[in-house]
Motif scaffolding. Structure first.
Motif, PDB file in Angstrom:
ATOM      1  N   VAL A  24       7.342   8.474   5.069  1.00 62.12           N
ATOM      2  CA  VAL A  24       6.707   7.858   3.873  1.00 62.12           C
ATOM      3  C   VAL A  24       5.167   8.196   4.004  1.00 62.12           C
ATOM      4  O   VAL A  24       4.601   8.009   5.194  1.00 62.12           O
ATOM      5  N   PHE A  25       4.750   8.506   2.671  1.00 61.65           N
ATOM      6  CA  PHE A  25       3.316   8.666   2.588  1.00 61.65           C
ATOM      7  C   PHE A  25       2.720   7.752   1.917  1.00 61.65           C
ATOM      8  O   PHE A  25       3.222   7.143   0.686  1.00 61.65           O
ATOM      9  N   ILE A  26       1.593   7.271   2.174  1.00 62.60           N
ATOM     10  CA  ILE A  26       0.968   6.271   1.269  1.00 62.60           C
ATOM     11  C   ILE A  26      -0.465   6.787   0.892  1.00 62.60           C
ATOM     12  O   ILE A  26      -1.389   6.935   1.828  1.00 62.60           O
ATOM     13  N   HIS A  27      -0.866   6.863  -0.428  1.00 53.18           N
ATOM     14  CA  HIS A  27      -2.145   7.275  -0.832  1.00 53.18           C
ATOM     15  C   HIS A  27      -1.913   6.835  -2.323  1.00 53.18           C
ATOM     16  O   HIS A  27      -1.243   7.429  -3.034  1.00 53.18           O
ATOM     17  N   GLN A  28      -3.051   6.081  -2.871  1.00 51.64           N
ATOM     18  CA  GLN A  28      -2.918   5.539  -4.259  1.00 51.64           C
ATOM     19  C   GLN A  28      -3.395   6.825  -5.106  1.00 51.64           C
ATOM     20  O   GLN A  28      -2.790   6.897  -6.280  1.00 51.64           O
ATOM     21  N   ASN A  29      -3.834   7.769  -4.607  1.00 55.03           N
ATOM     22  CA  ASN A  29      -4.367   9.103  -5.522  1.00 55.03           C
ATOM     23  C   ASN A  29      -3.248  10.295  -5.041  1.00 55.03           C
ATOM     24  O   ASN A  29      -3.653  11.426  -4.772  1.00 55.03           O
ATOM     25  N   MET A  30      -2.100  10.130  -5.255  1.00 55.26           N
ATOM     26  CA  MET A  30      -1.084  11.122  -4.692  1.00 55.26           C
ATOM     27  C   MET A  30      -1.538  12.533  -5.455  1.00 55.26           C
ATOM     28  O   MET A  30      -1.674  12.555  -6.506  1.00 55.26           O
ATOM     29  N   PRO A  31      -1.418  13.485  -4.434  1.00 58.64           N
ATOM     30  CA  PRO A  31      -0.997  13.605  -3.216  1.00 58.64           C
ATOM     31  C   PRO A  31      -2.293  13.473  -2.174  1.00 58.64           C
ATOM     32  O   PRO A  31      -2.059  13.231  -0.870  1.00 58.64           O
ATOM     33  N   GLY A  32      -3.462  13.398  -2.643  1.00 55.74           N
ATOM     34  CA  GLY A  32      -4.628  13.278  -1.708  1.00 55.74           C
ATOM     35  C   GLY A  32      -4.432  14.503  -0.644  1.00 55.74           C
ATOM     36  O   GLY A  32      -4.344  15.341  -0.990  1.00 55.74           O
ATOM     37  N   THR A  89     -12.896  -6.365  -0.260  1.00 57.31           N
ATOM     38  CA  THR A  89     -11.606  -7.184   0.718  1.00 57.31           C
ATOM     39  C   THR A  89     -10.485  -7.727   0.054  1.00 57.31           C
ATOM     40  O   THR A  89      -9.475  -7.235   0.432  1.00 57.31           O
ATOM     41  N   GLN A  90     -10.704  -8.350  -0.855  1.00 55.25           N
ATOM     42  CA  GLN A  90      -9.841  -8.854  -1.909  1.00 55.25           C
ATOM     43  C   GLN A  90      -8.990  -7.741  -2.416  1.00 55.25           C
ATOM     44  O   GLN A  90      -7.858  -8.123  -2.442  1.00 55.25           O
ATOM     45  N   GLU A  91      -9.562  -7.010  -3.001  1.00 53.48           N
ATOM     46  CA  GLU A  91      -9.096  -5.877  -3.695  1.00 53.48           C
ATOM     47  C   GLU A  91      -8.186  -5.128  -2.744  1.00 53.48           C
ATOM     48  O   GLU A  91      -6.863  -4.674  -3.063  1.00 53.48           O
ATOM     49  N   ALA A  92      -8.562  -4.917  -1.453  1.00 51.01           N
ATOM     50  CA  ALA A  92      -7.675  -4.118  -0.635  1.00 51.01           C
ATOM     51  C   ALA A  92      -6.402  -4.978  -0.166  1.00 51.01           C
ATOM     52  O   ALA A  92      -5.271  -4.565   0.072  1.00 51.01           O
ATOM     53  N   VAL A  93      -6.593  -6.219  -0.095  1.00 56.14           N
ATOM     54  CA  VAL A  93      -5.444  -7.269   0.010  1.00 56.14           C
ATOM     55  C   VAL A  93      -4.402  -6.908  -0.881  1.00 56.14           C
ATOM     56  O   VAL A  93      -3.272  -6.822  -0.473  1.00 56.14           O
ATOM     57  N   TYR A  94      -4.857  -7.129  -2.293  1.00 53.36           N
ATOM     58  CA  TYR A  94      -4.054  -6.876  -3.327  1.00 53.36           C
ATOM     59  C   TYR A  94      -3.280  -5.603  -3.343  1.00 53.36           C
ATOM     60  O   TYR A  94      -2.075  -5.222  -3.504  1.00 53.36           O
ATOM     61  N   HIS A  95      -3.871  -4.407  -2.874  1.00 58.43           N
ATOM     62  CA  HIS A  95      -3.258  -3.095  -2.710  1.00 58.43           C
ATOM     63  C   HIS A  95      -2.421  -3.328  -1.532  1.00 58.43           C
ATOM     64  O   HIS A  95      -1.142  -2.776  -1.614  1.00 58.43           O
ATOM     65  N   GLY A  96      -2.672  -3.765  -0.406  1.00 55.53           N
ATOM     66  CA  GLY A  96      -1.712  -3.874   0.689  1.00 55.53           C
ATOM     67  C   GLY A  96      -0.613  -4.694   0.502  1.00 55.53           C
ATOM     68  O   GLY A  96       0.531  -4.395   0.811  1.00 55.53           O
ATOM     69  N   TYR A 138       2.891   1.577  -7.733  1.00 56.30           N
ATOM     70  CA  TYR A 138       2.832   0.188  -7.492  1.00 56.30           C
ATOM     71  C   TYR A 138       1.473  -0.003  -8.423  1.00 56.30           C
ATOM     72  O   TYR A 138       0.816   0.966  -8.780  1.00 56.30           O
ATOM     73  N   ALA A 139       1.434  -1.039  -8.999  1.00 59.71           N
ATOM     74  CA  ALA A 139       0.183  -1.563  -9.730  1.00 59.71           C
ATOM     75  C   ALA A 139      -0.500  -2.933  -9.173  1.00 59.71           C
ATOM     76  O   ALA A 139       0.454  -3.724  -8.896  1.00 59.71           O
ATOM     77  N   THR A 140      -1.661  -2.678  -9.100  1.00 67.91           N
ATOM     78  CA  THR A 140      -2.109  -3.979  -8.355  1.00 67.91           C
ATOM     79  C   THR A 140      -2.444  -5.165  -9.330  1.00 67.91           C
ATOM     80  O   THR A 140      -2.391  -4.932 -10.552  1.00 67.91           O
ATOM     81  N   ARG A 141      -2.374  -6.597  -8.905  1.00 65.21           N
ATOM     82  CA  ARG A 141      -2.322  -7.524  -9.566  1.00 65.21           C
ATOM     83  C   ARG A 141      -3.852  -7.776 -10.158  1.00 65.21           C
ATOM     84  O   ARG A 141      -4.864  -7.483  -9.545  1.00 65.21           O
ATOM     85  N   LYS A 142      -3.729  -8.240 -11.441  1.00 63.40           N
ATOM     86  CA  LYS A 142      -5.159  -8.943 -11.835  1.00 63.40           C
ATOM     87  C   LYS A 142      -5.320 -10.140 -11.501  1.00 63.40           C
ATOM     88  O   LYS A 142      -4.397 -10.980 -11.440  1.00 63.40           O
ATOM     89  N   THR A 143      -6.684 -10.482 -11.344  1.00 57.53           N
ATOM     90  CA  THR A 143      -6.936 -12.041 -10.982  1.00 57.53           C
ATOM     91  C   THR A 143      -8.301 -12.273 -11.549  1.00 57.53           C
ATOM     92  O   THR A 143      -9.153 -11.436 -11.632  1.00 57.53           O
ATOM     93  N   GLU A 196      -4.180  -0.199   1.280  1.00 57.26           N
ATOM     94  CA  GLU A 196      -2.928   0.000   0.939  1.00 57.26           C
ATOM     95  C   GLU A 196      -1.931   0.042   2.157  1.00 57.26           C
ATOM     96  O   GLU A 196      -0.683  -0.431   2.307  1.00 57.26           O
ATOM     97  N   THR A 197      -2.631   0.321   3.403  1.00 53.20           N
ATOM     98  CA  THR A 197      -1.649   0.266   4.729  1.00 53.20           C
ATOM     99  C   THR A 197      -1.918  -1.087   5.673  1.00 53.20           C
ATOM    100  O   THR A 197      -1.631  -1.129   6.775  1.00 53.20           O
ATOM    101  N   LEU A 198      -2.403  -1.960   5.183  1.00 55.44           N
ATOM    102  CA  LEU A 198      -3.033  -3.176   5.752  1.00 55.44           C
ATOM    103  C   LEU A 198      -1.580  -3.896   6.342  1.00 55.44           C
ATOM    104  O   LEU A 198      -1.685  -4.451   7.457  1.00 55.44           O
ATOM    105  N   PHE A 199      -0.639  -3.930   5.616  1.00 50.29           N
ATOM    106  CA  PHE A 199       0.831  -4.562   6.028  1.00 50.29           C
ATOM    107  C   PHE A 199       1.846  -3.416   6.628  1.00 50.29           C
ATOM    108  O   PHE A 199       3.149  -4.150   6.511  1.00 50.29           O
ATOM    109  N   VAL A 200       1.583  -2.388   6.826  1.00 52.41           N
ATOM    110  CA  VAL A 200       2.543  -1.409   7.142  1.00 52.41           C
ATOM    111  C   VAL A 200       3.451  -1.879   8.474  1.00 52.41           C
ATOM    112  O   VAL A 200       4.715  -1.780   8.534  1.00 52.41           O
ATOM    113  N   LYS A 201       2.677  -2.268   9.436  1.00 50.56           N
ATOM    114  CA  LYS A 201       3.334  -2.785  10.698  1.00 50.56           C
ATOM    115  C   LYS A 201       3.991  -3.999  10.494  1.00 50.56           C
ATOM    116  O   LYS A 201       4.636  -4.281  11.537  1.00 50.56           O
TER     117      LYS A 201
END
Length: 422
Positions: free
Chosen positions: A21-29, A81-88, A65-70, A116-121
């Motif tokens: 599995v590869f994770i990058h918002q700007n595929m393929p990076g 940091t908040q934006e990172a949490v939504y991505h993750g 995926y698409a991040t939530r608007k808040t 994006e990888t905050l919660f992989v583990k």
């Protein structure tokens, strides 16, 4: 996981199949070549989690995926940091979809820069995770505060510490890390550097080589070819991080000293790094207000298809590359592979690759007069710099050649898969 010799014999990789599995918002990076190489073997299963819906890779399953608007307004220091949490969180949902469908990856590789990888583990605690260690933000000695034109505030300095939050979590959680250059590795906290390998993504030096038949048509009908007097500058976007103001301030002196020279500027008008100008829509507009440029000699080409970009480098007499102490651009290594005579900024990421007078020329980042003088030296006697051109190409071939780097990257993934299977 069973094993057999597959498509990766060149790197002594022995496995039957791999689920990656590869994770990058700007595929393929940074995973363009690595993901494609794994997917080329039908025994492997490759998934790419991203925001992008274009740029397909053959045999790669894309999950968008698409991040939530808040409407919530976090503390100034916590916005990134908040934006990172939504991505993750959204990526975690994608990973849970895989898990619930019975897909358990043998290895996960991801870029932590957007969270994006905050919660992989947390979703796959036993799957080896390879963290892409591109850059770690610090308030001293790097890009922050480097340019005196943009004096940082105390708020921006304090916010920078929290901007590194997802990067720090990724370093703690990952099984191994990978950085493209030694300097970029050095920006990370010393405690984590032992688990970061230095392997570049690779530059296709077989494709990137001087083309004596190259031609670059101009809007006025002229066609530039190798041997013409041409100055080139390339950046993803024309902005201070890549020294665009310094370059533009050098252009009048270059044109005055070399009346037969043509200047080609490749890059867009968006902002990749830093901030937009205050008194103009784009940095190009801002610099053209400050600097008088003869539009019959200075041509802004925007973003170019790759073949046209290579043609520009092929007709280049002297190529300019400038950067803050920040991520090293692929374009610098690509221009070296093309055998360009490069005048580059005397900044830390550049000094790792270019040795002044051997495989390129270095100049102070903020000194347009010094930049112009070095460029003019090359224009005045291009053949005197043939040895530097050859050395530049050899540097790219010896240290950054795609197949060699790809083999090293695949080898690292293989070791992680083997360790994870024990």
């Amino acid at each position: 996981m069973a094993s057999r010799t597959g498509m990766f014999q060149a790197v002594s990789v022995v496995w039957e199949s791999v689920k990656a599995v590869f994770i990058h918002q700007n595929m393929p990076g940074q995973y363009k070549h690595l993901a494609a190489a794994l997917a080329a073997d039908p025994a492997n299963q490759v998934v790419f989690i991203t925001k992008r819906g274009d740029r397909p890779l053959p045999n790669v399953r894309r999950m968008i995926y698409a991040t939530r608007k808040t409407d919530a307004k976090p503390h100034l220091y916590l916005r990134s940091t908040q934006e990172a949490v939504y991505h993750g969180q959204e990526v975690a949902k994608m990973l849970l979809t895989l898990k619930n469908g019975g897909f358990v990856p043998d290895v996960i590789a991801g870029h932590p820069g957007w969270g994006e990888t905050l919660f992989v583990k947390d979703v796959f605690p036993r799957t080896p995770y390879l963290n892409y260690c591109e850059y770690y933000y610090r308030p001293e000695g790097q890009d922050f505060g480097f340019d005196p034109s943009f004096a940082p505030s105390l708020d921006s300095r304090l916010a920078l510490r929290l901007r590194a939050t997802p990067l720090l979590h990724a370093l703690e959680a990952c099984d191994r890390g990978i950085a493209p250059t030694h300097w970029q590795r050095s920006t990370h906290p010393p405690a984590f550097q032992p688990k970061i390998a230095v392997i570049h993504e690779g530059i296709d030096t077989r494709r990137l080589q001087p083309d004596p038949a190259a031609a670059v048509p101009l809007p006025d009908g002229r066609v530039l070819r190798p041997g013409d007097e041409v100055v080139t500058y390339v950046a993803r976007n024309l902005e201070p991080y890549r020294g665009f103001p310094t370059f533009m301030r050098a252009v009048p002196a270059i044109c005055a000293a070399r009346p037969g020279a043509t200047v080609l500027v490749v890059g867009g008008d968006e902002v990749s790094y830093g901030s937009p100008p205050k008194d103009a829509k784009t940095w190009r507009e801002a610099m053209l207000k400050e600097v008088e440029a003869d539009t019959s000699r200075v041509h802004f080409l925007g973003h170019l298809p790759y073949e046209q970009y290579m043609a520009v480098l092929s007709v280049s007499t002297v190529h300019v590359y400038l950067t803050y102490p920040f991520v090293l651009s692929w374009s610098m290594l690509e221009s070296m592979a093309m055998g360009c005579a490069i005048v580059a900024s005397d900044t830390a990421p550049v000094r790792e690759v270019i040795r002044d007078g051997e495989n390129g020329l270095l100049t102070p980042f903020f000194d347009p007069a010094a930049l112009a003088a070095r460029v003019v030296d090359v224009l005045a006697d291009p053949r005197a710099f043939d040895a530097i051109r050859s050395a530049a190409r050899k540097t790219a071939q010896d240290g950054y050649e795609l197949q060699s780097c790809l083999q090293q990257n695949i080898g690292l993934l293989h070791r992680m898969v083997e360790e994870g299977a024990r």
